[in-house]
Design a protein around this motif. Structure first.
Motif, mmCIF file in Angstrom:
data_model
loop_
_atom_site.group_PDB
_atom_site.id
_atom_site.type_symbol
_atom_site.label_atom_id
_atom_site.label_comp_id
_atom_site.label_asym_id
_atom_site.label_seq_id
_atom_site.Cartn_x
_atom_site.Cartn_y
_atom_site.Cartn_z
ATOM 1 N N PHE A 1 7.346 49.216 66.081
ATOM 2 C CA PHE A 1 7.869 47.870 66.284
ATOM 3 C C PHE A 1 6.845 46.787 65.967
ATOM 4 C CE2 PHE A 1 10.216 50.674 69.129
ATOM 5 C CZ PHE A 1 11.518 50.424 68.692
ATOM 6 N N SER A 2 5.646 47.190 65.648
ATOM 7 C CA SER A 2 4.586 46.231 65.339
ATOM 8 C C SER A 2 4.967 45.404 64.117
ATOM 9 C CB SER A 2 3.276 46.969 65.092
ATOM 10 O OG SER A 2 2.270 46.065 64.713
ATOM 11 N N GLY A 3 4.882 44.077 64.258
ATOM 12 C CA GLY A 3 5.165 43.177 63.147
ATOM 13 C C GLY A 3 6.632 42.938 62.880
ATOM 14 N N ILE A 4 7.513 43.430 63.747
ATOM 15 C CA ILE A 4 8.947 43.303 63.509
ATOM 16 C C ILE A 4 9.442 41.861 63.719
ATOM 17 C CG2 ILE A 4 9.809 43.845 65.828
ATOM 18 C CD1 ILE A 4 11.849 45.695 64.443
ATOM 19 N N MET A 5 8.724 41.098 64.541
ATOM 20 C CA MET A 5 9.126 39.706 64.806
ATOM 21 C C MET A 5 8.161 38.746 64.122
ATOM 22 S SD MET A 5 10.188 39.821 68.816
ATOM 23 C CE MET A 5 10.732 38.135 68.803
ATOM 24 N N GLU A 6 8.709 37.624 63.751
ATOM 25 C CA GLU A 6 7.889 36.568 63.153
ATOM 26 C C GLU A 6 6.968 35.984 64.226
ATOM 27 O OE1 GLU A 6 7.800 35.708 59.943
ATOM 28 O OE2 GLU A 6 9.285 37.246 59.490
ATOM 29 N N THR A 7 5.798 35.536 63.815
ATOM 30 C CA THR A 7 4.820 34.964 64.747
ATOM 31 C C THR A 7 5.398 33.784 65.508
ATOM 32 O OG1 THR A 7 3.043 35.663 63.280
ATOM 33 C CG2 THR A 7 2.498 34.004 64.919
ATOM 34 N N GLU A 8 6.133 32.926 64.823
ATOM 35 C CA GLU A 8 6.712 31.754 65.479
ATOM 36 C C GLU A 8 7.724 32.165 66.555
ATOM 37 O OE1 GLU A 8 7.115 28.106 66.769
ATOM 38 O OE2 GLU A 8 5.643 28.700 65.269
ATOM 39 N N ASP A 9 8.488 33.215 66.298
ATOM 40 C CA ASP A 9 9.460 33.701 67.288
ATOM 41 C C ASP A 9 8.756 34.226 68.539
ATOM 42 O OD1 ASP A 9 11.543 33.087 65.576
ATOM 43 O OD2 ASP A 9 11.693 35.133 64.782
ATOM 44 N N THR A 10 7.691 34.974 68.348
ATOM 45 C CA THR A 10 6.972 35.498 69.513
ATOM 46 C C THR A 10 6.301 34.374 70.291
ATOM 47 O OG1 THR A 10 5.014 35.980 68.167
ATOM 48 C CG2 THR A 10 6.571 37.776 68.507
ATOM 49 N N ARG A 11 5.822 33.371 69.585
ATOM 50 C CA ARG A 11 5.215 32.220 70.258
ATOM 51 C C ARG A 11 6.275 31.485 71.088
ATOM 52 N NH1 ARG A 11 2.994 29.617 66.002
ATOM 53 N NH2 ARG A 11 1.200 30.984 66.113
ATOM 54 N N ALA A 12 7.458 31.296 70.521
ATOM 55 C CA ALA A 12 8.546 30.612 71.239
ATOM 56 C C ALA A 12 8.975 31.417 72.470
ATOM 57 C CB ALA A 12 9.731 30.392 70.307
ATOM 58 N N MET A 13 9.038 32.747 72.336
ATOM 59 C CA MET A 13 9.404 33.585 73.476
ATOM 60 C C MET A 13 8.355 33.496 74.579
ATOM 61 S SD MET A 13 10.948 36.986 71.656
ATOM 62 C CE MET A 13 10.977 37.912 73.171
ATOM 63 N N SER A 14 7.099 33.554 74.203
ATOM 64 C CA SER A 14 6.021 33.466 75.186
ATOM 65 C C SER A 14 6.068 32.138 75.928
ATOM 66 C CB SER A 14 4.658 33.628 74.507
ATOM 67 O OG SER A 14 4.527 34.912 73.986
#
Length: 77
Positions: free
Chosen positions: A49-62
Motif C-alpha cells: 500500500f506504500s505510495g497508493i495515496m497522493e501526498t496532498e490527500d494524506t496531508r489533508a487526512m492528517s
C-alpha cells in the motif's frame, strides 16, 4: 515482579486447586480467547500500500484528524 507474571502465577495457583476436568475447561476457554484475539498483519504485507495515496490527500487526512478528533461537540449526543 511485573503485573503479567503476577497474573500468570495467580492463574496457575487457581488451576492447581481445580480438578482435572475443570482445568481442561479453563484451557479450552483460554484457547477460545486466544483464537478470538486479533493477530494483526505483518508489516511487509503493508508495503503493497506504500505510495497508493497522493501526498496532498494524506496531508489533508492528517489535518482533518488533528482538527476534528481533538474537538468535542457537546450537542452531538
Amino acid at each position: 515482579m511485573t503485573e503479567v507474571s503476577t497474573i500468570k502465577q495467580d492463574v496457575i495457583r487457581q488451576l492447581d486447586q481445580l480438578p482435572l476436568e475443570l482445568q481442561r475447561r479453563v484451557l479450552d476457554f483460554a484457547h477460545a480467547l486466544a483464537m478470538s484475539f486479533p493477530k494483526g498483519v505483518q508489516g511487509k504485507r503493508l508495503l503493497n500500500f506504500s505510495g497508493i495515496m497522493e501526498t496532498e490527500d494524506t496531508r489533508a487526512m492528517s489535518e482533518a484528524i488533528e482538527t476534528g478528533c481533538e474537538r468535542v461537540d457537546m450537542n452531538e449526543w
